[in-house]
Design a protein around this motif. Structure first.
Motif, PDB file in Angstrom:
ATOM      1  N   GLY A 181      18.938 -23.800 -59.708  1.00 42.97           N
ATOM      2  CA  GLY A 181      20.386 -23.693 -59.599  1.00 42.97           C
ATOM      3  C   GLY A 181      21.034 -24.604 -60.623  1.00 42.97           C
ATOM      4  O   GLY A 181      20.476 -24.858 -61.698  1.00 42.97           O
ATOM      5  N   TRP A 182      22.212 -25.136 -60.276  1.00 38.67           N
ATOM      6  CA  TRP A 182      22.973 -25.949 -61.225  1.00 38.67           C
ATOM      7  C   TRP A 182      23.538 -27.174 -60.523  1.00 38.67           C
ATOM      8  O   TRP A 182      24.065 -27.094 -59.412  1.00 38.67           O
ATOM      9  CB  TRP A 182      24.117 -25.126 -61.822  1.00 38.67           C
ATOM     10  N   ARG A 183      23.451 -28.298 -61.222  1.00 41.34           N
ATOM     11  CA  ARG A 183      24.027 -29.550 -60.745  1.00 41.34           C
ATOM     12  C   ARG A 183      25.288 -29.839 -61.545  1.00 41.34           C
ATOM     13  O   ARG A 183      25.294 -29.769 -62.777  1.00 41.34           O
ATOM     14  CB  ARG A 183      23.025 -30.700 -60.922  1.00 41.34           C
ATOM     15  N   PHE A 184      26.379 -30.192 -60.830  1.00 40.45           N
ATOM     16  CA  PHE A 184      27.660 -30.484 -61.460  1.00 40.45           C
ATOM     17  C   PHE A 184      28.022 -31.949 -61.219  1.00 40.45           C
ATOM     18  O   PHE A 184      27.976 -32.436 -60.081  1.00 40.45           O
ATOM     19  CB  PHE A 184      28.769 -29.589 -60.884  1.00 40.45           C
ATOM     20  N   ASP A 185      28.387 -32.632 -62.314  1.00 40.12           N
ATOM     21  CA  ASP A 185      28.782 -34.042 -62.245  1.00 40.12           C
ATOM     22  C   ASP A 185      30.030 -34.256 -63.095  1.00 40.12           C
ATOM     23  O   ASP A 185      30.169 -33.664 -64.173  1.00 40.12           O
ATOM     24  CB  ASP A 185      27.666 -34.942 -62.775  1.00 40.12           C
ATOM     25  N   GLY A 186      30.908 -35.118 -62.613  1.00 38.56           N
ATOM     26  CA  GLY A 186      32.115 -35.441 -63.374  1.00 38.56           C
ATOM     27  C   GLY A 186      33.343 -35.411 -62.497  1.00 38.56           C
ATOM     28  O   GLY A 186      33.262 -35.543 -61.266  1.00 38.56           O
ATOM     29  N   VAL A 187      34.495 -35.240 -63.121  1.00 33.73           N
ATOM     30  CA  VAL A 187      35.773 -35.251 -62.397  1.00 33.73           C
ATOM     31  C   VAL A 187      36.592 -34.032 -62.788  1.00 33.73           C
ATOM     32  O   VAL A 187      36.844 -33.799 -63.984  1.00 33.73           O
ATOM     33  CB  VAL A 187      36.579 -36.535 -62.690  1.00 33.73           C
ATOM     34  N   VAL A 188      36.997 -33.260 -61.800  1.00 31.85           N
ATOM     35  CA  VAL A 188      37.978 -32.194 -61.996  1.00 31.85           C
ATOM     36  C   VAL A 188      39.353 -32.853 -61.858  1.00 31.85           C
ATOM     37  O   VAL A 188      39.731 -33.272 -60.757  1.00 31.85           O
ATOM     38  CB  VAL A 188      37.815 -31.083 -60.938  1.00 31.85           C
ATOM     39  N   PRO A 189      40.111 -32.978 -62.956  1.00 33.62           N
ATOM     40  CA  PRO A 189      41.368 -33.740 -62.869  1.00 33.62           C
ATOM     41  C   PRO A 189      42.407 -33.096 -61.959  1.00 33.62           C
ATOM     42  O   PRO A 189      43.195 -33.791 -61.317  1.00 33.62           O
ATOM     43  CB  PRO A 189      41.857 -33.777 -64.324  1.00 33.62           C
ATOM     44  N   TRP A 190      42.446 -31.751 -61.920  1.00 34.40           N
ATOM     45  CA  TRP A 190      43.481 -31.039 -61.168  1.00 34.40           C
ATOM     46  C   TRP A 190      42.842 -29.895 -60.386  1.00 34.40           C
ATOM     47  O   TRP A 190      42.188 -29.037 -60.964  1.00 34.40           O
ATOM     48  CB  TRP A 190      44.536 -30.439 -62.107  1.00 34.40           C
ATOM     49  N   TYR A 191      43.033 -29.909 -59.084  1.00 31.81           N
ATOM     50  CA  TYR A 191      42.636 -28.751 -58.278  1.00 31.81           C
ATOM     51  C   TYR A 191      43.755 -28.472 -57.290  1.00 31.81           C
ATOM     52  O   TYR A 191      44.083 -29.309 -56.438  1.00 31.81           O
ATOM     53  CB  TYR A 191      41.319 -28.991 -57.527  1.00 31.81           C
ATOM     54  N   THR A 192      44.349 -27.298 -57.390  1.00 32.38           N
ATOM     55  CA  THR A 192      45.506 -26.932 -56.572  1.00 32.38           C
ATOM     56  C   THR A 192      45.081 -26.084 -55.385  1.00 32.38           C
ATOM     57  O   THR A 192      44.237 -25.194 -55.517  1.00 32.38           O
ATOM     58  CB  THR A 192      46.524 -26.159 -57.430  1.00 32.38           C
ATOM     59  N   GLY A 193      45.700 -26.362 -54.240  1.00 33.30           N
ATOM     60  CA  GLY A 193      45.446 -25.587 -53.027  1.00 33.30           C
ATOM     61  C   GLY A 193      44.412 -26.199 -52.112  1.00 33.30           C
ATOM     62  O   GLY A 193      43.910 -25.535 -51.209  1.00 33.30           O
ATOM     63  N   TRP A 194      44.098 -27.491 -52.311  1.00 40.45           N
ATOM     64  CA  TRP A 194      43.110 -28.152 -51.459  1.00 40.45           C
ATOM     65  C   TRP A 194      43.614 -28.165 -50.012  1.00 40.45           C
ATOM     66  O   TRP A 194      44.738 -28.568 -49.737  1.00 40.45           O
ATOM     67  CB  TRP A 194      42.868 -29.570 -51.937  1.00 40.45           C
ATOM     68  N   GLY A 195      42.782 -27.700 -49.105  1.00 40.72           N
ATOM     69  CA  GLY A 195      43.203 -27.576 -47.711  1.00 40.72           C
ATOM     70  C   GLY A 195      43.854 -26.245 -47.418  1.00 40.72           C
ATOM     71  O   GLY A 195      44.115 -25.927 -46.250  1.00 40.72           O
ATOM     72  N   LEU A 196      44.125 -25.471 -48.455  1.00 43.30           N
ATOM     73  CA  LEU A 196      44.737 -24.142 -48.304  1.00 43.30           C
ATOM     74  C   LEU A 196      43.773 -23.035 -48.719  1.00 43.30           C
ATOM     75  O   LEU A 196      43.777 -21.951 -48.144  1.00 43.30           O
ATOM     76  CB  LEU A 196      46.010 -24.040 -49.145  1.00 43.30           C
ATOM     77  N   ASN A 197      42.954 -23.321 -49.749  1.00 39.87           N
ATOM     78  CA  ASN A 197      42.007 -22.327 -50.255  1.00 39.87           C
ATOM     79  C   ASN A 197      40.719 -22.324 -49.441  1.00 39.87           C
ATOM     80  O   ASN A 197      40.338 -23.334 -48.838  1.00 39.87           O
ATOM     81  CB  ASN A 197      41.645 -22.620 -51.715  1.00 39.87           C
ATOM     82  N   ASP A 198      40.044 -21.179 -49.484  1.00 43.66           N
ATOM     83  CA  ASP A 198      38.749 -21.050 -48.816  1.00 43.66           C
ATOM     84  C   ASP A 198      37.588 -21.318 -49.767  1.00 43.66           C
ATOM     85  O   ASP A 198      36.596 -21.945 -49.379  1.00 43.66           O
ATOM     86  CB  ASP A 198      38.603 -19.629 -48.238  1.00 43.66           C
ATOM     87  N   VAL A 199      37.679 -20.823 -50.985  1.00 41.65           N
ATOM     88  CA  VAL A 199      36.612 -21.015 -51.972  1.00 41.65           C
ATOM     89  C   VAL A 199      37.234 -21.451 -53.287  1.00 41.65           C
ATOM     90  O   VAL A 199      38.436 -21.256 -53.516  1.00 41.65           O
ATOM     91  CB  VAL A 199      35.779 -19.723 -52.193  1.00 41.65           C
ATOM     92  N   MET A 200      36.405 -22.049 -54.149  1.00 36.47           N
ATOM     93  CA  MET A 200      36.890 -22.423 -55.471  1.00 36.47           C
ATOM     94  C   MET A 200      35.906 -21.972 -56.537  1.00 36.47           C
ATOM     95  O   MET A 200      34.694 -21.911 -56.307  1.00 36.47           O
ATOM     96  CB  MET A 200      37.153 -23.922 -55.591  1.00 36.47           C
ATOM     97  N   LEU A 201      36.465 -21.641 -57.688  1.00 34.55           N
ATOM     98  CA  LEU A 201      35.680 -21.282 -58.867  1.00 34.55           C
ATOM     99  C   LEU A 201      35.614 -22.511 -59.757  1.00 34.55           C
ATOM    100  O   LEU A 201      36.630 -22.956 -60.297  1.00 34.55           O
ATOM    101  CB  LEU A 201      36.340 -20.113 -59.601  1.00 34.55           C
ATOM    102  N   LEU A 202      34.424 -23.071 -59.879  1.00 37.27           N
ATOM    103  CA  LEU A 202      34.193 -24.320 -60.606  1.00 37.27           C
ATOM    104  C   LEU A 202      33.490 -24.032 -61.921  1.00 37.27           C
ATOM    105  O   LEU A 202      32.669 -23.120 -62.007  1.00 37.27           O
ATOM    106  CB  LEU A 202      33.316 -25.235 -59.742  1.00 37.27           C
ATOM    107  N   ALA A 203      33.820 -24.817 -62.947  1.00 31.75           N
ATOM    108  CA  ALA A 203      33.134 -24.680 -64.234  1.00 31.75           C
ATOM    109  C   ALA A 203      32.677 -26.035 -64.741  1.00 31.75           C
ATOM    110  O   ALA A 203      33.352 -27.050 -64.558  1.00 31.75           O
ATOM    111  CB  ALA A 203      34.042 -24.023 -65.269  1.00 31.75           C
ATOM    112  N   GLY A 204      31.527 -26.032 -65.385  1.00 25.85           N
ATOM    113  CA  GLY A 204      31.018 -27.205 -66.083  1.00 25.85           C
ATOM    114  C   GLY A 204      30.416 -26.777 -67.405  1.00 25.85           C
ATOM    115  O   GLY A 204      30.084 -25.593 -67.595  1.00 25.85           O
ATOM    116  N   VAL A 205      30.275 -27.701 -68.324  1.00 21.87           N
ATOM    117  CA  VAL A 205      29.750 -27.409 -69.655  1.00 21.87           C
ATOM    118  C   VAL A 205      28.368 -28.041 -69.784  1.00 21.87           C
ATOM    119  O   VAL A 205      28.176 -29.209 -69.438  1.00 21.87           O
ATOM    120  CB  VAL A 205      30.689 -27.954 -70.750  1.00 21.87           C
ATOM    121  N   THR A 206      27.426 -27.260 -70.278  1.00 19.07           N
ATOM    122  CA  THR A 206      26.054 -27.745 -70.423  1.00 19.07           C
ATOM    123  C   THR A 206      25.894 -28.519 -71.727  1.00 19.07           C
ATOM    124  O   THR A 206      26.766 -28.502 -72.605  1.00 19.07           O
ATOM    125  CB  THR A 206      25.063 -26.564 -70.433  1.00 19.07           C
TER     126      THR A 206
END
Length: 351
Positions: free
Chosen positions: A137-162
């Motif tokens: 699978g994939w391991r993600f490390d770092g900081v997402v500076p902005w994520y909108t809808g926390w506590g409102l959304n069910d799922v999130m689409l996350l991206a990282g750069v290899t």
């Protein structure tokens, strides 16, 4: 704009007039309520661009633009939470990976609401979030500076750069879990109501089957370019809301200002939306940027005029004029790229 309103355009207008606009000042101060999102989930609007066979409407681009304009003009905070949802839906619709079969129908039907955590990819050469292959699978490390809808959304689409400069997009639940820790909701000058947080990723592991797309970072940047050089329908929607407010004032000067600005807005909309649905999205970038910055100018003029016409009353937090002015400030930088910032500053320097 469409000449014969699409059913979902009519539905958006109904919700804007009856549900969102009447409560926009309260939402601005208290937060987007779950009830607003429940109404959207039942409306069919979350499946605007999804395939019909997966429960969506497969609406033409002109309809999606018009719906966005209507919702943003009614309640920008509610629009901003739900607008995150459409990119994951479109990405799933174009994918052939297993996650498509698991998530596309629930997202298209409104059973689930999605958010996005990948704007940081545009910060290159900085890489706020790293993705590394690990244990199938994939391991993600770092900081997402902005994520909108926390506590409102069910799922999130996350991206990282290899390390190989590839962007990995994957889905996960929008909640705290091993490897994910959220900040407190940010207090912002505008759209605090949209529940924006930063996310600290420390060894978040996602199975390969959660991945919806892997693409070279340069290819992501190329396809991302036209999206961010087009004028935003939200900017036009907010501008029209300010003009409608301006027309309510008894001063003839306010009404004349609204009339003059509305003619200019209609012209920008006609040209900008024509480019937004152009079959070759990478053509006429300079014209797209010109119309984008022109739309910003008109929004600034319209919201400023509404504040001026309202006088001292515009300073109250219950004032529609000052809410629109603050939301306009937010839209000036929402989704901003270095290219857009340079173009906008260039036009401001010429004032």
């Amino acid at each position: 704009m469409t000449t014969a309103p699409h059913p979902l355009v009519r539905r958006a207008r109904q919700l804007a007039d009856e549900v969102f606009a009447p409560h926009a000042e309260r939402v601005d101060q208290e937060g987007v309520p779950a009830g607003h999102l429940d109404v959207l989930k039942r409306s069919g609007l979350l499946g605007l661009s999804a395939p019909v066979e997966h429960g969506g409407a497969d609406a033409p681009p002109a309809v999606t633009l018009e719906v966005a304009e209507i919702l943003a003009g009614a309640c920008c905070s509610t629009w901003f939470v739900q607008t995150q949802h459409h990119t994951p839906v479109r990405m799933l619709a174009g994918s052939r990976r297993p996650v498509r079969d698991r998530l596309l129908r629930p997202l298209a039907s409104g059973e689930l609401l999605a958010g996005i955590a990948f704007a940081h990819v545009r910060a290159f050469p900085r890489v706020p979030v790293r993705a590394r292959a690990e244990r199938g699978g994939w391991r993600f490390d770092g900081v997402v500076p902005w994520y909108t809808g926390w506590g409102l959304n069910d799922v999130m689409l996350l991206a990282g750069v290899t390390d190989a400069d590839e962007v990995v997009f994957a889905f996960t639940e929008a909640r705290e879990q091993p490897g994910v820790r959220a900040s407190a909701p940010m207090r912002l000058a505008a759209l605090t109501a949209a529940q924006t947080v930063s996310l600290e990723l420390d060894g978040l592991w996602l199975d390969e089957e959660a991945v919806v797309l892997r693409t070279p970072r340069e290819e992501f940047a190329r396809t991302d370019l036209p999206r961010n050089t087009n004028a935003s329908p939200a900017v036009l929607g907010l501008t029209c809301a300010a003009l409608a407010l301006l027309e309510e004032f008894p001063d003839p000067e306010a009404k004349e200002t609204a009339r003059s600005l509305r003619a200019a807005v209609d012209e920008v909309r006609r040209r900008a939306y024509g480019l937004a649905v152009h079959p070759v999205p990478h053509e006429r970038v300079e014209e797209r940027l010109f119309l984008k910055t022109r739309a910003y100018d008109l929004m600034r003029a319209a919201t400023t005029a509404a504040v001026v016409a309202g006088g001292g009353r515009s300073l109250a937090l219950t004032s529609r004029a000052q809410r629109l002015a603050r939301e306009g400030m937010f839209l000036l930088v929402q989704g901003q790229t270095a290219e857009v910032r340079r173009a906008h500053l260039g036009t401001l320097a010429a004032c």
